[in-house]
Scaffold this motif. Structure first.
Motif, PDB file in Angstrom:
ATOM      1  N   GLU A   1      14.304  -3.939  -5.799  1.00 32.66           N
ATOM      2  CA  GLU A   1      14.404  -2.637  -5.504  1.00 32.66           C
ATOM      3  C   GLU A   1      15.541  -1.903  -6.221  1.00 32.66           C
ATOM      4  OE1 GLU A   1      13.548  -0.973  -1.510  1.00 32.66           O
ATOM      5  OE2 GLU A   1      12.283  -2.818  -1.175  1.00 32.66           O
TER       6      GLU A   1
ATOM      7  N   SER B   1      10.239   3.628  -4.101  1.00 39.65           N
ATOM      8  CA  SER B   1      10.489   2.461  -3.355  1.00 39.65           C
ATOM      9  C   SER B   1      10.691   2.617  -2.050  1.00 39.65           C
ATOM     10  CB  SER B   1      12.242   2.159  -3.880  1.00 39.65           C
ATOM     11  OG  SER B   1      12.771   1.084  -3.287  1.00 39.65           O
ATOM     12  N   ASN B   2       9.947   1.633  -1.115  1.00 36.14           N
ATOM     13  CA  ASN B   2       9.838   1.767   0.313  1.00 36.14           C
ATOM     14  C   ASN B   2       9.678   0.248   0.885  1.00 36.14           C
ATOM     15  OD1 ASN B   2       9.200   2.190   2.932  1.00 36.14           O
ATOM     16  ND2 ASN B   2       8.452   4.226   2.595  1.00 36.14           N
TER      17      ASN B   2
ATOM     18  N   ASN C   1       9.682  -0.826   3.731  1.00 35.11           N
ATOM     19  CA  ASN C   1       8.706  -0.902   4.827  1.00 35.11           C
ATOM     20  C   ASN C   1       7.520  -1.117   4.620  1.00 35.11           C
ATOM     21  OD1 ASN C   1      11.339  -1.114   6.670  1.00 35.11           O
ATOM     22  ND2 ASN C   1      11.217   1.228   6.800  1.00 35.11           N
ATOM     23  N   GLU C   2       7.026  -0.270   3.754  1.00 33.53           N
ATOM     24  CA  GLU C   2       5.853  -0.448   3.071  1.00 33.53           C
ATOM     25  C   GLU C   2       5.487  -1.110   1.874  1.00 33.53           C
ATOM     26  OE1 GLU C   2       4.359   3.618   2.521  1.00 33.53           O
ATOM     27  OE2 GLU C   2       5.067   4.266   4.610  1.00 33.53           O
TER      28      GLU C   2
ATOM     29  N   ASN D   1       7.434  -0.713  -4.552  1.00 34.93           N
ATOM     30  CA  ASN D   1       8.665  -0.711  -5.484  1.00 34.93           C
ATOM     31  C   ASN D   1       7.799  -1.090  -6.699  1.00 34.93           C
ATOM     32  OD1 ASN D   1      11.093  -1.357  -6.311  1.00 34.93           O
ATOM     33  ND2 ASN D   1      10.571  -3.615  -6.950  1.00 34.93           N
TER      34      ASN D   1
END
Length: 555
Positions: free
Chosen positions: A199, A241-242, A244-245, A248
């Motif tokens: 990321e 970019s996340n 948790n989910e 990227n």
């Protein structure tokens, strides 16, 4: 007996031929394959907007056939996705792409052996359809709930990144783009365009699984991507970019839906941005990376530095020599084995090593960031205490290099992205370099002084009603004829490149801000051709004097 009207023979032929036409061109201008239907031979489906087409094709001069998606309305065959890129077909008329009643899209060869498939994972018979969308994305959907996407080609890309597709990772898959083997073979080639899974927003190109090119921390050099939304004349690109989910990725859209835009991982090893030009009837490349050979990762090997503006491109760093001499014998050489030290370091042997300052370079890869060292001197001491330390750099923070130095590039003077590298050398090499540097500086000081004084000495002079310093500065800034600046007695008999280099150095040396002026060491490197020099800004005081000179002339 009932009387029946017989159709004339020519009309029977017309109806029969019409029937055959629709049988052999099943789904023409339609975008959907239904359960039990198949495509074969020259049968195709098209997106509703008529932009994309799916069917059998053979690339370039190849006799092999593949199922793919291409742009339908342009004269140049441009394939954007291939299903069976690793398993070509030999006879498209006896092969078929069929949607089974279970919802799986399967490609069978002439022997009715499956060579490729897209699994829908549907539990309901006859509920799945294959749709070619306006974006060029082939999807398997549930007919009863079209919002549910069971499979899509955008999750399984080949070499082309289309608007709306992703580069990177989401919950479904990691999406990278692999070049064709060559222009006639869509099998996976050596180059892979991917995104750093950590990321960082860094994207890279691998060659046969090894790093070939990376934007690294140099995102500002690459206008087509960024860690924020970037807008240009054709596309808007965003980075998502996340963690948790598990997201990227980069994704982009076009600013004008009528314009065809695509990115491609090309067989040359470049990632290219291309725009279709209707007036020229061809694709125009508007951006590509890596642009130069010096941008290729470790092009000059360990302890070799690349300079795109000199020949040969690669030179060993000061205090080093070629490891394999034959690799350095031509301009086109690629000295992959790099360079080795002339004199070993004397760490822990009672002799203190020294550091050679190398300015305005792209720093090597694989640096180690030290948080506890806050000053330049402390950074140097930290490197000296570590016998594995090869070099250090300080820019408010301290970084050291404990591995072989790779990927160093000399940049142009005036390129504010360059940094200073302090290269660790033995004291014997340091003393030898000081002697050579003194000789070079003495000679180049005379040459530089002539160039600088020549420009400064003409301040206040009027030449053909034009203020000469401004004329000279404008000439080199706008790409004018520099030979016109010479004394008429020379009759233009001079090397234009040398005149440009001298004028640029002179203008940099009289910049308004002291920090923008080159040191004598940098002047030496510029005249030696080790360092290129960018176009300087016109100094403020020259602009001011020019203004008053023009006012006096007008009076």
């Amino acid at each position: 007996m009932e009387n029946r009207t017989k159709l004339p023979l020519p009309l029977q032929h017309v109806l029969f031929l019409t029937f055959l036409y629709f049988q052999t061109n099943l789904c023409i201008e339609l975008n959907t394959i239904y359960p039990g239907q198949s495509l074969s031979g020259n049968q195709t489906i098209s997106s509703q907007n008529g932009r994309f087409e799916l069917g059998f094709f053979n690339p370039g001069n190849s006799t092999n056939f593949y199922v793919g998606i291409w742009y339908k309305k342009i004269p140049v065959q441009t394939v954007v996705w291939v299903a069976n890129r690793e398993k070509p077909l030999h006879d498209p008329s006896s092969s078929k792409l069929q949607l089974s009643k279970k919802g799986n899209l399967v490609l069978y060869n002439q022997s009715e052996i499956p060579v490729w498939s897209a699994e829908s994972s549907s539990n309901t018979m006859n509920s799945t359809v294959a749709v070619l969308e306006n974006s060029g994305n082939l999807v398997l959907k549930d007919r009863s709930n079209p919002s549910i996407m069971l499979w899509q080609s955008f999750d399984h890309p080949t070499d082309t990144w289309l608007p709306g597709a992703k580069l990177g990772k989401d919950k479904i898959s990691e999406k990278g783009y692999i070049s064709w083997r060559n222009s006639s073979d869509p099998a996976s080639g050596p180059y892979f365009l991917g995104l750093d899974p950590n990321e960082t927003g860094t994207y890279f190109i691998l060659r046969n699984g090894k790093r070939h090119w990376s934007c690294g921390t140099w995102l500002e050099r690459v206008s087509s991507f960024s860690n924020e939304t970037v807008v240009d004349d054709y596309t808007t690109i965003s980075y998502v970019s996340n963690s948790n989910e598990e997201q990227n990725f980069y994704i982009y859209s076009v600013t004008n839906s009528s314009v065809l835009v695509r990115y491609v991982m090309h067989i040359s090893g470049q990632v290219q941005k291309l725009v279709w030009k209707d007036d020229l009837q061809k694709w125009e490349q508007i951006w590509a990376k890596p642009k130069d050979q010096c941008e290729i990762y470790a092009f000059c090997g360990a302890y070799g530095a690349c300079n795109q503006y000199s020949r040969p491109l690669c030179k060993c760093l000061l205090g080093f020599e070629p490891k394999v001499n034959r690799e350095w014998n031509s301009d086109s050489s690629n000295p992959r084995h790099g360079c080795v030290r002339r004199t070993p370091l004397q760490c822990n042997k009672g002799v203190k090593d020294g550091f050679e300052e190398i300015k305005n370079v792209r720093l090597p890869a694989s640096d180690v960031f030290l948080t506890d060292n806050k000053s330049l001197k402390e950074c140097e001491s930290a490197c000296l205490r570590d016998c594995s330390c090869k070099a250090y750099s300080y820019n408010g923070n301290c970084s050291i290099w404990q591995e072989d130095l790779l990927n160093i590039q000399y940049l142009s003077y005036g390129d504010n992205l360059g940094r200073t590298l302090y290269l660790r050398l033995s004291m014997a090499d340091m003393e030898a370099l000081r002697g050579k540097t003194k000789e070079r500086i003495e000679w180049f000081t005379i040459k530089a002084a002539v160039a600088i004084v020549s420009l400064i000495a003409i301040l206040g002079m009027i030449f053909d009603s034009t203020y000469f310093p401004a004329r000279a500065a404008n000439c080199i800034s706008n790409g004018g004829d520099v030979l016109s600046l010479l004394d008429s007695k020379l009759k233009g008999n001079a090397n234009a490149e040398e005149v440009i280099r001298a004028c640029r150095v002179a203008c940099w040396c009289i910049q308004d801000e002291e920090q923008n002026r080159p040191s004598m060491g940098q002047v030496v490197q510029i005249f030696e051709g080790v360092q290129e020099v960018n176009i300087p800004p016109i100094p403020w005081f020259i602009q001011t004097i020019t203004h008053y000179a023009k006012a006096d002339i007008s009076k």
